[in-house]
Design an enzyme around this catalytic site. Structure first.
Site, mmCIF file in Angstrom:
data_model
loop_
_atom_site.group_PDB
_atom_site.id
_atom_site.type_symbol
_atom_site.label_atom_id
_atom_site.label_comp_id
_atom_site.label_asym_id
_atom_site.label_seq_id
_atom_site.Cartn_x
_atom_site.Cartn_y
_atom_site.Cartn_z
ATOM 1 N N ASP A 1 -4.790 3.311 -1.947
ATOM 2 C CA ASP A 1 -5.896 3.580 -1.025
ATOM 3 C C ASP A 1 -6.471 4.962 -1.288
ATOM 4 O O ASP A 1 -5.809 5.973 -1.073
ATOM 5 C CB ASP A 1 -5.389 3.498 0.421
ATOM 6 C CG ASP A 1 -5.147 2.068 0.853
ATOM 7 O OD1 ASP A 1 -6.076 1.251 0.728
ATOM 8 O OD2 ASP A 1 -4.029 1.763 1.298
ATOM 9 N N HIS B 1 -1.018 -1.401 -4.361
ATOM 10 C CA HIS B 1 -2.284 -1.108 -3.684
ATOM 11 C C HIS B 1 -2.413 0.402 -3.466
ATOM 12 O O HIS B 1 -1.541 1.029 -2.848
ATOM 13 C CB HIS B 1 -2.324 -1.838 -2.348
ATOM 14 C CG HIS B 1 -3.649 -1.782 -1.648
ATOM 15 N ND1 HIS B 1 -4.709 -2.616 -1.954
ATOM 16 C CD2 HIS B 1 -4.089 -0.989 -0.653
ATOM 17 C CE1 HIS B 1 -5.733 -2.340 -1.166
ATOM 18 N NE2 HIS B 1 -5.391 -1.348 -0.360
ATOM 19 N N MET C 1 -11.008 -6.527 5.246
ATOM 20 C CA MET C 1 -10.311 -5.494 6.029
ATOM 21 C C MET C 1 -10.017 -6.039 7.411
ATOM 22 O O MET C 1 -10.932 -6.392 8.151
ATOM 23 C CB MET C 1 -11.181 -4.243 6.177
ATOM 24 C CG MET C 1 -11.344 -3.402 4.923
ATOM 25 S SD MET C 1 -9.803 -2.846 4.184
ATOM 26 C CE MET C 1 -9.105 -1.852 5.495
ATOM 27 N N MET D 1 -12.334 3.905 -0.857
ATOM 28 C CA MET D 1 -13.040 4.136 0.415
ATOM 29 C C MET D 1 -13.708 5.501 0.297
ATOM 30 O O MET D 1 -13.347 6.459 0.986
ATOM 31 C CB MET D 1 -12.042 4.074 1.582
ATOM 32 C CG MET D 1 -11.548 2.649 1.847
ATOM 33 S SD MET D 1 -9.977 2.595 2.753
ATOM 34 C CE MET D 1 -8.831 2.757 1.394
ATOM 35 N N ASP E 1 -6.231 -6.906 4.155
ATOM 36 C CA ASP E 1 -5.688 -5.546 4.190
ATOM 37 C C ASP E 1 -5.768 -4.963 5.597
ATOM 38 O O ASP E 1 -6.860 -4.792 6.146
ATOM 39 C CB ASP E 1 -6.514 -4.685 3.213
ATOM 40 C CG ASP E 1 -6.004 -3.254 3.082
ATOM 41 O OD1 ASP E 1 -4.951 -2.920 3.657
ATOM 42 O OD2 ASP E 1 -6.681 -2.479 2.370
ATOM 43 N N GLY E 2 -4.592 -4.652 6.165
ATOM 44 C CA GLY E 2 -4.555 -3.947 7.446
ATOM 45 C C GLY E 2 -3.782 -4.692 8.512
ATOM 46 O O GLY E 2 -4.151 -5.808 8.896
ATOM 47 N N GLY E 3 -2.674 -4.113 8.946
ATOM 48 C CA GLY E 3 -1.920 -4.717 10.038
ATOM 49 C C GLY E 3 -1.203 -5.995 9.659
ATOM 50 O O GLY E 3 -0.805 -6.777 10.535
ATOM 51 N N GLY F 1 1.289 -1.944 4.003
ATOM 52 C CA GLY F 1 1.836 -0.600 3.895
ATOM 53 C C GLY F 1 3.053 -0.468 4.782
ATOM 54 O O GLY F 1 4.205 -0.491 4.325
ATOM 55 N N SER G 1 0.851 -1.196 0.000
ATOM 56 C CA SER G 1 0.000 0.000 0.000
ATOM 57 C C SER G 1 0.882 1.239 0.000
ATOM 58 O O SER G 1 1.644 1.473 0.942
ATOM 59 C CB SER G 1 -0.895 0.016 1.242
ATOM 60 O OG SER G 1 -1.430 1.325 1.388
ATOM 61 N N MET H 1 -9.250 7.668 -0.299
ATOM 62 C CA MET H 1 -10.102 8.038 0.844
ATOM 63 C C MET H 1 -10.631 9.449 0.661
ATOM 64 O O MET H 1 -9.924 10.325 0.148
ATOM 65 C CB MET H 1 -9.299 7.973 2.138
ATOM 66 C CG MET H 1 -8.606 6.638 2.361
ATOM 67 S SD MET H 1 -7.789 6.579 3.959
ATOM 68 C CE MET H 1 -6.929 5.007 3.834
ATOM 69 N N HIS I 1 -8.240 0.594 -4.104
ATOM 70 C CA HIS I 1 -9.178 0.356 -3.008
ATOM 71 C C HIS I 1 -9.926 1.660 -2.734
ATOM 72 O O HIS I 1 -9.354 2.599 -2.169
ATOM 73 C CB HIS I 1 -8.366 -0.117 -1.792
ATOM 74 C CG HIS I 1 -9.166 -0.385 -0.571
ATOM 75 N ND1 HIS I 1 -8.585 -0.583 0.666
ATOM 76 C CD2 HIS I 1 -10.513 -0.496 -0.372
ATOM 77 C CE1 HIS I 1 -9.533 -0.808 1.559
ATOM 78 N NE2 HIS I 1 -10.700 -0.742 0.961
ATOM 79 N N GLY J 1 -9.118 3.599 6.919
ATOM 80 C CA GLY J 1 -8.851 5.016 7.141
ATOM 81 C C GLY J 1 -7.390 5.341 7.350
ATOM 82 O O GLY J 1 -6.935 6.401 6.938
ATOM 83 N N PHE J 2 -6.665 4.423 7.966
ATOM 84 C CA PHE J 2 -5.275 4.740 8.301
ATOM 85 C C PHE J 2 -4.377 3.503 8.180
ATOM 86 O O PHE J 2 -4.833 2.390 8.430
ATOM 87 C CB PHE J 2 -5.180 5.267 9.737
ATOM 88 C CG PHE J 2 -6.035 6.487 9.951
ATOM 89 C CD1 PHE J 2 -5.565 7.750 9.586
ATOM 90 C CD2 PHE J 2 -7.321 6.368 10.457
ATOM 91 C CE1 PHE J 2 -6.363 8.874 9.746
ATOM 92 C CE2 PHE J 2 -8.135 7.488 10.619
ATOM 93 C CZ PHE J 2 -7.654 8.753 10.267
ATOM 94 N N GLY J 3 -3.121 3.754 7.843
ATOM 95 C CA GLY J 3 -2.125 2.708 7.919
ATOM 96 C C GLY J 3 -1.630 2.575 9.350
ATOM 97 O O GLY J 3 -1.968 3.394 10.221
ATOM 98 N N GLY J 4 -0.855 1.541 9.597
ATOM 99 C CA GLY J 4 -0.182 1.401 10.882
ATOM 100 C C GLY J 4 -1.043 0.956 12.049
ATOM 101 O O GLY J 4 -0.632 1.078 13.207
HETATM 102 C C1 DX5 Z 1 -6.505 1.226 5.460
HETATM 103 C C2 DX5 Z 1 -5.953 0.848 4.102
HETATM 104 C C3 DX5 Z 1 -4.793 -0.075 4.120
HETATM 105 C C4 DX5 Z 1 -3.610 0.445 4.863
HETATM 106 C C5 DX5 Z 1 -2.743 -0.704 5.269
HETATM 107 O O1 DX5 Z 1 -7.687 1.904 5.290
HETATM 108 O O2 DX5 Z 1 -6.953 0.239 3.330
HETATM 109 O O3 DX5 Z 1 -4.439 -0.455 2.809
HETATM 110 O O4 DX5 Z 1 -2.840 1.356 4.123
HETATM 111 O O5 DX5 Z 1 -1.685 -0.199 6.022
HETATM 112 P P1 DX5 Z 1 -0.883 -1.108 7.047
HETATM 113 O O6 DX5 Z 1 -0.309 -2.232 6.237
HETATM 114 O O7 DX5 Z 1 0.133 -0.168 7.567
HETATM 115 O O8 DX5 Z 1 -1.861 -1.592 8.063
HETATM 116 ZN ZN ZN Z 2 -6.414 -0.660 1.350
#
Ligand code: DX5
Ligand code: ZN
Length: 219
Positions: free
Chosen positions: A37, A35, A139, A70, A177-179, A199, A10, A39, A68, A144-147
């Site tokens: 994202d 990927h 998901m 959102m 996707d996520g974490g 990401g 991502s 938003m 993706h 909404g956010f990475g990390g």
């Molecule tokens: C969150 C995104 C993810 C996000 C993943 O809304 O859809 O793609 O960037 O980030 P990490 O891998 O850091 O959780």
């Molecule tokens: Zn995503």
């Protein structure tokens, strides 16, 4: 059938001031997909990038753009992302009134159609749409956010959807996707995922670490 895992970094965790360079770097480091994202500050509490940025990135790699969305309403923007160079366009059922129509619209644009389920959205949402889609995105964080940290309950959802895809016998990608990181990727693949978004875990350590980071995510 579960396919060999594809890694989809991502770019949300990339250096936005050097996005083209970052996309080339993850391509060379072995990313299978890119990927992206998108938003809108309405469907999710963050604003990222639009079709103009996707278009500007398109010449930087030949790898598939895994876009993706959102955003809500989503239907108005499908064509713009298809024209900008998206290969896979993934939407959330909550982002429009008629999911089936949205999926048909994506396919009508000649793109692969994905449906993404939020952590609290049940697998049964796919009951009457699974056979129409090319990809399911589970998901494992709230969008909404990475990390953010991986939500463990989503492994059960991945297992349930894997069974249903196999029963159907169609080639539908199952992406998480996520974490996602090197410590949990094996369990996610074992649950049935065959595409992983990452990401933080891809971009950690800077460009010299990307190849090792991506390799580690294959389990
Ligand atoms: C969150 C995104 C993810 C996000 C993943 O809304 O859809 O793609 O960037 O980030 P990490 O891998 O850091 O959780
Ligand atoms: Zn995503």
């Amino acid at each position: 059938m579960q396919q060999p895992v594809r890694i989809s970094p991502s770019i949300l965790s990339a250096d936005f001031a050097r996005l083209g360079e970052e996309v080339r770097a993850i391509d060379e480091a072995g990313a299978d997909w890119i990927h992206i994202d998108v938003m809108d500050g309405h469907f999710v509490p963050n604003i990222t990038i639009g079709p103009a940025v996707v278009k500007a990135l398109r010449p930087h790699t030949a790898k598939p753009f895994d876009v993706h969305l959102m955003i809500s309403p989503v239907d108005l923007y499908l064509e713009a992302f298809a024209e900008a160079g998206a290969d896979i366009i993934t939407v959330h059922p909550e982002a429009g009134p008629h999911l089936h129509r949205t999926v048909q619209a994506i396919k009508g644009l000649g793109r692969k159609a994905g449906v993404s389920l939020n952590p609290a959205t049940p697998a049964k949402t796919l009951d009457y749409i699974l056979e129409e889609v090319d990809l399911v995105l589970v998901m494992s964080v709230n969008p909404g956010f990475g990390g953010q940290s991986f939500i463990e309950s989503q492994l059960r959802k991945v297992e349930a959807i894997r069974k249903r895809i196999d029963q159907l016998g169609k080639s539908i990608d199952l992406e998480v996707d996520g974490g996602v990181d090197r410590s949990n990727c094996r369990r996610i693949i074992d649950a049935g995922a065959d595409a992983l978004v990452a990401g933080t875990a891809t971009f950690r350590g800077g460009p010299s670490a990307y190849a090792d980071n991506i390799r580690a995510l294959r389990g």
